[in-house]
Design a protein around this motif. Structure first.
Motif, PDB file in Angstrom:
ATOM      1  N   LYS A  73      36.910  37.733  59.118  1.00  0.00           N
ATOM      2  CA  LYS A  73      38.363  38.214  58.398  1.00  0.00           C
ATOM      3  C   LYS A  73      38.755  37.009  57.459  1.00  0.00           C
ATOM      4  N   ALA A  74      38.334  35.962  57.281  1.00  0.00           N
ATOM      5  CA  ALA A  74      38.448  34.780  56.379  1.00  0.00           C
ATOM      6  C   ALA A  74      37.776  35.211  55.220  1.00  0.00           C
ATOM      7  N   LEU A  75      36.470  35.498  55.361  1.00  0.00           N
ATOM      8  CA  LEU A  75      35.360  36.011  54.309  1.00  0.00           C
ATOM      9  C   LEU A  75      36.258  37.073  53.633  1.00  0.00           C
ATOM     10  N   LYS A  76      36.664  38.330  54.221  1.00  0.00           N
ATOM     11  CA  LYS A  76      37.168  39.300  53.730  1.00  0.00           C
ATOM     12  C   LYS A  76      38.303  39.270  52.803  1.00  0.00           C
ATOM     13  N   ASP A  77      39.281  38.167  53.324  1.00  0.00           N
ATOM     14  CA  ASP A  77      40.521  37.758  52.698  1.00  0.00           C
ATOM     15  C   ASP A  77      39.924  37.190  51.398  1.00  0.00           C
ATOM     16  N   MET A  78      39.123  36.043  51.555  1.00  0.00           N
ATOM     17  CA  MET A  78      38.660  35.348  50.353  1.00  0.00           C
ATOM     18  C   MET A  78      38.153  36.304  49.297  1.00  0.00           C
ATOM     19  N   MET A  79      37.260  37.215  49.494  1.00  0.00           N
ATOM     20  CA  MET A  79      36.862  38.024  48.772  1.00  0.00           C
ATOM     21  C   MET A  79      37.917  39.005  47.940  1.00  0.00           C
ATOM     22  N   GLN A  80      38.801  39.522  48.751  1.00  0.00           N
ATOM     23  CA  GLN A  80      39.983  40.185  48.053  1.00  0.00           C
ATOM     24  C   GLN A  80      40.769  39.540  47.326  1.00  0.00           C
ATOM     25  N   LYS A  81      41.055  38.169  47.436  1.00  0.00           N
ATOM     26  CA  LYS A  81      42.240  37.269  46.899  1.00  0.00           C
ATOM     27  C   LYS A  81      41.339  36.924  45.475  1.00  0.00           C
ATOM     28  N   SER A  82      39.822  36.694  45.691  1.00  0.00           N
ATOM     29  CA  SER A  82      39.078  36.203  44.725  1.00  0.00           C
ATOM     30  C   SER A  82      38.980  37.428  43.415  1.00  0.00           C
ATOM     31  N   GLY A  83      38.859  38.605  44.119  1.00  0.00           N
ATOM     32  CA  GLY A  83      38.563  39.809  42.946  1.00  0.00           C
ATOM     33  C   GLY A  83      39.751  39.971  42.404  1.00  0.00           C
ATOM     34  N   ALA A  84      41.091  39.706  43.193  1.00  0.00           N
ATOM     35  CA  ALA A  84      42.432  40.068  42.324  1.00  0.00           C
ATOM     36  C   ALA A  84      42.728  38.952  41.367  1.00  0.00           C
ATOM     37  N   ALA A  85      42.264  37.636  41.582  1.00  0.00           N
ATOM     38  CA  ALA A  85      42.435  36.613  40.748  1.00  0.00           C
ATOM     39  C   ALA A  85      41.819  36.754  39.561  1.00  0.00           C
ATOM     40  N   ILE A  86      40.551  37.253  39.559  1.00  0.00           N
ATOM     41  CA  ILE A  86      39.536  37.884  38.207  1.00  0.00           C
ATOM     42  C   ILE A  86      40.352  38.821  37.581  1.00  0.00           C
ATOM     43  N   GLU A  87      40.659  39.775  38.260  1.00  0.00           N
ATOM     44  CA  GLU A  87      41.440  40.903  37.872  1.00  0.00           C
ATOM     45  C   GLU A  87      42.685  40.544  37.256  1.00  0.00           C
TER      46      GLU A  87
END
Length: 183
Positions: A73-87
């Motif tokens: 769950k933490a890994l998925k959250d980190m990936m989503q927030k990371s992708g959003a930050a780059i975008e």
């Protein structure tokens, strides 16, 4: 105290959203990046949010805290927030070792970086440095010297897990070790 900062390879960081993976030897590494890139978003352990003032600053500036014990769950959250930050045009910064390490020490890189790499489908800019020689994790500041941050050639998107992890670690470690030997 005569410590200088030298930035190399900044032309390897694109304007806007970027994915940066850097060596982490010192507290200096985190705060100086705010002066080098335009809008950083650090991936950080959530425990750092408890530090007075610094924790509030991180919350207010949109850093990405990670629960290291949170599993998938933490890994998925980190990936989503990371992708959003780059975008959103931010420069995502991750320390693939997971924590500060002593200069020359060899620490296995955390696999979470590959999850972000695969999810974001963006090149990764590795950063080598030698800050721990002058501003150590433990001990006293050195009276003088040249701290170098070297933004290396990007690693293209699309590599396999094994190829990406080996390439990233080799680039950062070899360049960081050569910066340590110079001093």
């Amino acid at each position: 105290m005569d410590i200088r900062l030298e930035i190399r390879g900044i032309e390897n960081v694109p304007y806007g959203g970027a994915f940066i993976a850097m060596k982490h030897q010192s507290s200096f590494d985190t705060f100086v990046m705010h002066t080098i890139v335009s809008h950083p978003a650090f991936i950080m352990k959530k425990e750092l949010l408890k530090i007075p003032l610094y924790g509030q600053f991180c919350k207010n500036t949109g850093m990405i805290p990670v629960d290291r014990d949170g599993g998938l769950k933490a890994l998925k959250d980190m990936m989503q927030k990371s992708g959003a930050a780059i975008e959103d045009g931010r420069q995502l910064i991750i320390f693939p070792e997971g924590s500060r390490t002593l200069p020359g020490a060899s620490v296995k890189y955390q696999s979470g970086i590959f999850g972000i790499y695969k999810f974001a489908k963006k090149p990764v800019i590795p950063v080598a440095l030698n800050s721990g020689v002058f501003w150590p994790k433990k001990g006293h500041l050195v009276a003088g010297g040249n701290i170098v941050f070297d933004f290396l050639e990007p690693i293209d998107a699309g590599l396999s897990r094994d190829d990406f992890m080996a390439t990233l670690e080799n680039k950062i470690e070899e360049a960081s070790n050569s910066l340590i030997k110079v001093n």
